[in-house]
Design a protein around this motif. Structure first.
Motif, PDB file in Angstrom:
ATOM      1  N   TYR A   1       0.881  -1.129   0.019  1.00 38.21           N
ATOM      2  CA  TYR A   1      -0.040  -0.087  -0.135  1.00 38.21           C
ATOM      3  C   TYR A   1       0.999   1.150   0.096  1.00 38.21           C
ATOM      4  O   TYR A   1       1.228   1.791   0.910  1.00 38.21           O
ATOM      5  CB  TYR A   1      -0.819   0.146   1.001  1.00 38.21           C
ATOM      6  CG  TYR A   1      -1.955  -1.368   1.291  1.00 38.21           C
ATOM      7  CD1 TYR A   1      -1.537  -2.496   1.759  1.00 38.21           C
ATOM      8  CD2 TYR A   1      -3.076  -1.082   0.876  1.00 38.21           C
ATOM      9  CE1 TYR A   1      -2.452  -3.616   2.119  1.00 38.21           C
ATOM     10  CE2 TYR A   1      -3.931  -2.309   0.607  1.00 38.21           C
ATOM     11  CZ  TYR A   1      -3.477  -3.541   1.214  1.00 38.21           C
ATOM     12  OH  TYR A   1      -4.290  -4.457   1.256  1.00 38.21           O
ATOM     13  N   LEU A   2       1.273   1.677  -1.293  1.00 37.64           N
ATOM     14  CA  LEU A   2       2.184   2.497  -1.301  1.00 37.64           C
ATOM     15  C   LEU A   2       1.785   4.160  -0.827  1.00 37.64           C
ATOM     16  O   LEU A   2       2.464   4.815  -0.133  1.00 37.64           O
ATOM     17  CB  LEU A   2       2.655   2.799  -2.770  1.00 37.64           C
ATOM     18  CG  LEU A   2       3.634   3.913  -3.130  1.00 37.64           C
ATOM     19  CD1 LEU A   2       4.918   3.519  -2.313  1.00 37.64           C
ATOM     20  CD2 LEU A   2       3.983   3.897  -4.763  1.00 37.64           C
TER      21      LEU A   2
ATOM     22  N   LEU B   1       7.907  -4.317 -10.771  1.00 41.02           N
ATOM     23  CA  LEU B   1       9.064  -4.145 -11.628  1.00 41.02           C
ATOM     24  C   LEU B   1       9.451  -5.429 -12.277  1.00 41.02           C
ATOM     25  O   LEU B   1       9.731  -5.487 -13.371  1.00 41.02           O
ATOM     26  CB  LEU B   1      10.256  -3.768 -11.122  1.00 41.02           C
ATOM     27  CG  LEU B   1      11.393  -3.353 -11.842  1.00 41.02           C
ATOM     28  CD1 LEU B   1      11.178  -2.262 -12.834  1.00 41.02           C
ATOM     29  CD2 LEU B   1      12.625  -3.052 -10.877  1.00 41.02           C
ATOM     30  N   GLY B   2       9.459  -6.617 -11.468  1.00 39.12           N
ATOM     31  CA  GLY B   2       9.747  -7.989 -11.945  1.00 39.12           C
ATOM     32  C   GLY B   2       8.555  -8.403 -13.129  1.00 39.12           C
ATOM     33  O   GLY B   2       8.942  -9.039 -14.201  1.00 39.12           O
TER      34      GLY B   2
ATOM     35  N   LYS C   1       0.528  -3.609  -5.133  1.00 38.64           N
ATOM     36  CA  LYS C   1       1.510  -4.640  -4.994  1.00 38.64           C
ATOM     37  C   LYS C   1       3.085  -3.597  -4.643  1.00 38.64           C
ATOM     38  O   LYS C   1       3.014  -2.710  -5.024  1.00 38.64           O
ATOM     39  CB  LYS C   1       1.677  -5.196  -6.421  1.00 38.64           C
ATOM     40  CG  LYS C   1       0.549  -6.314  -6.865  1.00 38.64           C
ATOM     41  CD  LYS C   1       0.580  -6.800  -8.133  1.00 38.64           C
ATOM     42  CE  LYS C   1      -0.418  -7.704  -8.637  1.00 38.64           C
ATOM     43  NZ  LYS C   1      -0.276  -8.484  -9.647  1.00 38.64           N
ATOM     44  N   PRO C   2       3.761  -4.639  -4.254  1.00 32.01           N
ATOM     45  CA  PRO C   2       5.035  -3.945  -3.912  1.00 32.01           C
ATOM     46  C   PRO C   2       5.513  -3.453  -5.360  1.00 32.01           C
ATOM     47  O   PRO C   2       5.617  -4.193  -6.042  1.00 32.01           O
ATOM     48  CB  PRO C   2       6.042  -5.084  -3.111  1.00 32.01           C
ATOM     49  CG  PRO C   2       4.815  -5.908  -2.615  1.00 32.01           C
ATOM     50  CD  PRO C   2       3.703  -5.599  -3.589  1.00 32.01           C
ATOM     51  N   THR C   3       6.355  -2.511  -5.296  1.00 29.94           N
ATOM     52  CA  THR C   3       6.993  -1.937  -6.327  1.00 29.94           C
ATOM     53  C   THR C   3       8.191  -2.904  -6.844  1.00 29.94           C
ATOM     54  O   THR C   3       8.308  -2.897  -8.150  1.00 29.94           O
ATOM     55  CB  THR C   3       7.761  -0.408  -6.062  1.00 29.94           C
ATOM     56  OG1 THR C   3       8.767  -0.498  -5.088  1.00 29.94           O
ATOM     57  CG2 THR C   3       6.720   0.603  -5.728  1.00 29.94           C
TER      58      THR C   3
ATOM     59  N   ILE D   1      12.334   3.346  -8.495  1.00 28.09           N
ATOM     60  CA  ILE D   1      13.039   2.544  -7.835  1.00 28.09           C
ATOM     61  C   ILE D   1      14.342   2.929  -7.370  1.00 28.09           C
ATOM     62  O   ILE D   1      14.863   2.875  -6.581  1.00 28.09           O
ATOM     63  CB  ILE D   1      12.951   0.989  -8.403  1.00 28.09           C
ATOM     64  CG1 ILE D   1      11.362   0.606  -8.252  1.00 28.09           C
ATOM     65  CG2 ILE D   1      13.689   0.058  -7.692  1.00 28.09           C
ATOM     66  CD1 ILE D   1      11.331  -0.762  -8.785  1.00 28.09           C
ATOM     67  N   ASP D   2      14.873   3.622  -8.926  1.00 29.74           N
ATOM     68  CA  ASP D   2      16.349   4.127  -8.730  1.00 29.74           C
ATOM     69  C   ASP D   2      16.278   5.111  -7.733  1.00 29.74           C
ATOM     70  O   ASP D   2      17.233   5.333  -7.301  1.00 29.74           O
ATOM     71  CB  ASP D   2      16.713   4.556 -10.266  1.00 29.74           C
ATOM     72  CG  ASP D   2      16.978   3.318 -11.056  1.00 29.74           C
ATOM     73  OD1 ASP D   2      16.772   3.518 -12.406  1.00 29.74           O
ATOM     74  OD2 ASP D   2      16.857   1.986 -10.443  1.00 29.74           O
ATOM     75  N   SER D   3      15.388   6.107  -7.682  1.00 30.98           N
ATOM     76  CA  SER D   3      15.514   7.288  -6.981  1.00 30.98           C
ATOM     77  C   SER D   3      15.367   6.997  -5.382  1.00 30.98           C
ATOM     78  O   SER D   3      16.440   7.361  -4.644  1.00 30.98           O
ATOM     79  CB  SER D   3      14.153   8.158  -7.362  1.00 30.98           C
ATOM     80  OG  SER D   3      14.376   8.694  -8.433  1.00 30.98           O
TER      81      SER D   3
END
Length: 604
Positions: free
Chosen positions: A68-69, A129-130, A123-125, A149-151
């Motif tokens: 839950y972002l 991404l995967g 969903k988890p980031t 994700i990079d940030s």
């Protein structure tokens, strides 16, 4: 004479030097301690800031793993705000924080994108991404997700650098703290050694010279003669003090024979001088009829060697007038702590007793007025409670009569209307029982549940509440209590009736009466609150005074809340207070008076 002057001068100089040394040492130590105190505050602030930043880093990591972002980002934002509030008090900047702020702003911009949030689907980031990486065409969302994700990962790396800067700063300040503590200890030891050495030298010098001056002590014989004169003057002074004292004071030997008294006591005894009382006992005084009582009282104090302080007794004069006294007696002891007599003092409180009697009579009048006022309110409540049932009975009876006159009466209609009449009559009977129970006098305590008493009160005045469209809001914990049930009902009725009157003149479209009941280990708390605007501040402190009312004389007596306060504070050993409260209910702001009753759960 020269030697004595020399000793005095040297002593003064030595002790002045000791004083100066003490002051300087104290100042230096205080400076060290102030610096050390500031350093301790900096270390504590550094620790608090460090812990606050650890929470930021922890919540930053959750941005990659949380399902839950939005919730995680809100916790992240809160931790950043807390950290910024912490660093406001710092005197120096934090290395690397400005880089973190850039990445934080970048991450915020992505999180605010509704498209990005919806695509995550809770969903988890890292998981998303995967899943997106497996797709052949790298979409805008994938690139945005990769940037996010990079940030976050870059921010985590920079946060590690900030934490290291905290650790380095903490190590520097703790080392500096240890150094200051060592300096303080060293300085304390050195200054103490110097101080004791100087004190030792001065003491040795003074002692050597004092020994040679012992002969001068013989001169004190002349001073002793002068002291005897001073003692006699002091005795005269003490006698004068005793004579002007507002109390009656006397002292006797262990056989009850008077050894002296002050002028106030002599006036009560119808005597002019102390010589007249010497050698007499209570059997020789004007109060000889009560002498046995006083003698036994004196013996009790002397035999038990225990003082009796501020107890009340009566004294009958020659003309038969009764006076009331507050008396204190203490045993007189010799150097071996043996009782050799008694010292007594008393004050005449006859006027005070008469005033208390008058106040008690006034209180009884007020209580009677309160009962009459309560009876008046009950009659009004009876009228409200009976209005609807009587209307039903009248309408039903008229209906039967009209149908019979026009020949349209049926057995079914008559049975229905007669049932309504019967039900209404039963309701009237129950109402009479309820009000009769209220007026039953019961001055003994009993155990009951507080909700049952509240329900009885509401039943008595339910029609007034319904007729004024007042909505009752309950938040009640049903608790058993041991106190006076009838008085508590009267208190509830006084407070709720006041609230009803205030709500009746309120401009609010919706009228509420809130009743809350809760408890702790020893007390129960009953809060009755309305939304009628509150009690004006200029009269709030007066509403518990007798005969104070803001209503017209025909509507209020001003004794309801006074009697409620007396019942709660004196009879039930509790506390009744009032305050104005602002609050929200159903997202609407209100203000009203809040009466709080505190009662012991088990008042034995």
């Amino acid at each position: 004479m020269f030697e004595k002057s020399k000793i005095s001068s040297l002593s003064k100089i030595g002790f002045i030097l000791l004083g100066i040394l003490s002051v300087l040492s104290t100042i230096v130590l205080l400076v060290f301690l102030f610096i050390l105190n500031d350093l301790n505050k900096d270390i504590k602030l550094l620790g608090d800031t460090h812990n606050s930043f650890l929470k930021v880093k922890n919540h930053t990591g959750k941005l990659l793993t949380s399902s839950y972002l939005l919730e995680s980002s809100q916790q992240w934002e809160d931790s950043i705000l807390t950290f910024k509030n912490k660093i406001k008090n710092r005197k120096q900047s934090i290395h690397g924080w400005y880089i973190c702020e850039k990445e934080i702003n970048s991450i915020r911009a992505i999180i605010k994108d509704d498209f990005f949030i919806k695509k995550l689907k809770n969903k988890p980031t890292l998981q998303v991404l995967g899943e997106a990486y497996k797709e052949e065409n790298k979409t805008k969302f994938y690139l945005q997700l990769q940037e996010f994700i990079d940030s976050v990962e870059f921010l985590l790396q920079n946060e590690e650098f900030v934490i290291k800067s905290f650790d380095d700063e903490y190590e520097i300040k703790t080392n500096l703290q240890d150094e200051y503590i060592k300096n303080i200890n060293l300085f304390s030891i050195v200054s103490t050694v110097i101080f004791l050495s100087l004190l030792f030298m001065i003491s040795i010098y003074i002692i050597n010279h004092v020994i040679r001056k012992e002969r001068e002590l013989f001169d004190n014989q002349n001073k002793l003669k002068k002291s005897i004169v001073d003692i006699n003057e002091s005795k005269l002074f003490i006698n004068n003090l005793l004579d002007i004292a507002p109390l009656r004071i006397f002292w006797k030997d262990k056989n009850g024979i008077y050894l002296g008294a002050n002028k106030q006591f002599l006036l009560d005894a119808k005597l002019d001088t102390q010589d007249e009382i010497l050698g007499k006992s209570d059997f020789d005084m004007v109060w000889k009829d009560s002498a046995n009582l006083y003698v036994e009282d004196d013996k009790d104090v002397m035999v038990n060697n225990k003082a009796k302080v501020r107890y009340e007794e009566e004294q009958i004069s020659v003309d038969g007038r009764v006076s009331y006294l507050i008396t204190s007696k203490v045993p007189i002891l010799d150097s071996d702590n043996k009782v050799i007599g008694i010292l007594g003092m008393y004050d005449d409180i006859t006027s005070q007793k008469l005033l208390e009697k008058e106040l008690k009579e006034n209180k009884m009048i007020i209580e009677q007025q309160s009962k009459m006022a309560a009876m008046g309110e009950m009659l009004e409540n009876i009228a409200h409670q009976w209005r609807q049932p009587l209307s039903v009975i009248t309408t039903a009876a008229s209906g039967i009569q009209i149908e019979r006159e026009y020949g349209i009466s049926t057995k079914e209609n008559e049975d229905s209307l007669l049932t309504q009449i019967n039900n209404s009559a039963n309701h009237l009977s129950k109402t009479i029982d309820d009000f009769r129970n209220f007026f039953k006098s019961n001055n003994s305590k009993n155990k009951f549940f507080i909700k049952d008493v509240l329900d009885k009160t509401i039943n008595l005045i339910s029609s007034k509440i319904d007729n004024r469209d007042i909505k009752l809001i309950y938040s009640i914990e049903n608790i058993e209590i041991n106190t006076y049930e009838g008085e508590l009902i009267q208190v509830f009725m006084n407070i709720i009736n006041n609230a009803i009157d205030a709500l009746e003149s309120s401009i609010n479209e919706k009228k509420y009466l809130f009743i809350e009941i809760e408890k702790d280990e020893k007390n129960i708390y009953i809060i009755i609150k309305d939304n009628a605007g509150g009690v004006p501040e200029n009269i709030k402190d007066k509403i518990f005074e007798p005969y104070f009312t803001t209503k017209h004389k025909r509507q209020g007596t001003g004794i309801g809340l006074y009697m409620s306060s007396q019942m709660i504070n004196e009879h039930m050993k509790g506390n009744l207070t009032v305050s104005n409260k602002s609050y929200k209910y159903e997202n609407v702001k209100y203000k009203g008076a809040s009466f709080k009753i505190q009662l012991p759960i088990d008042d034995n």
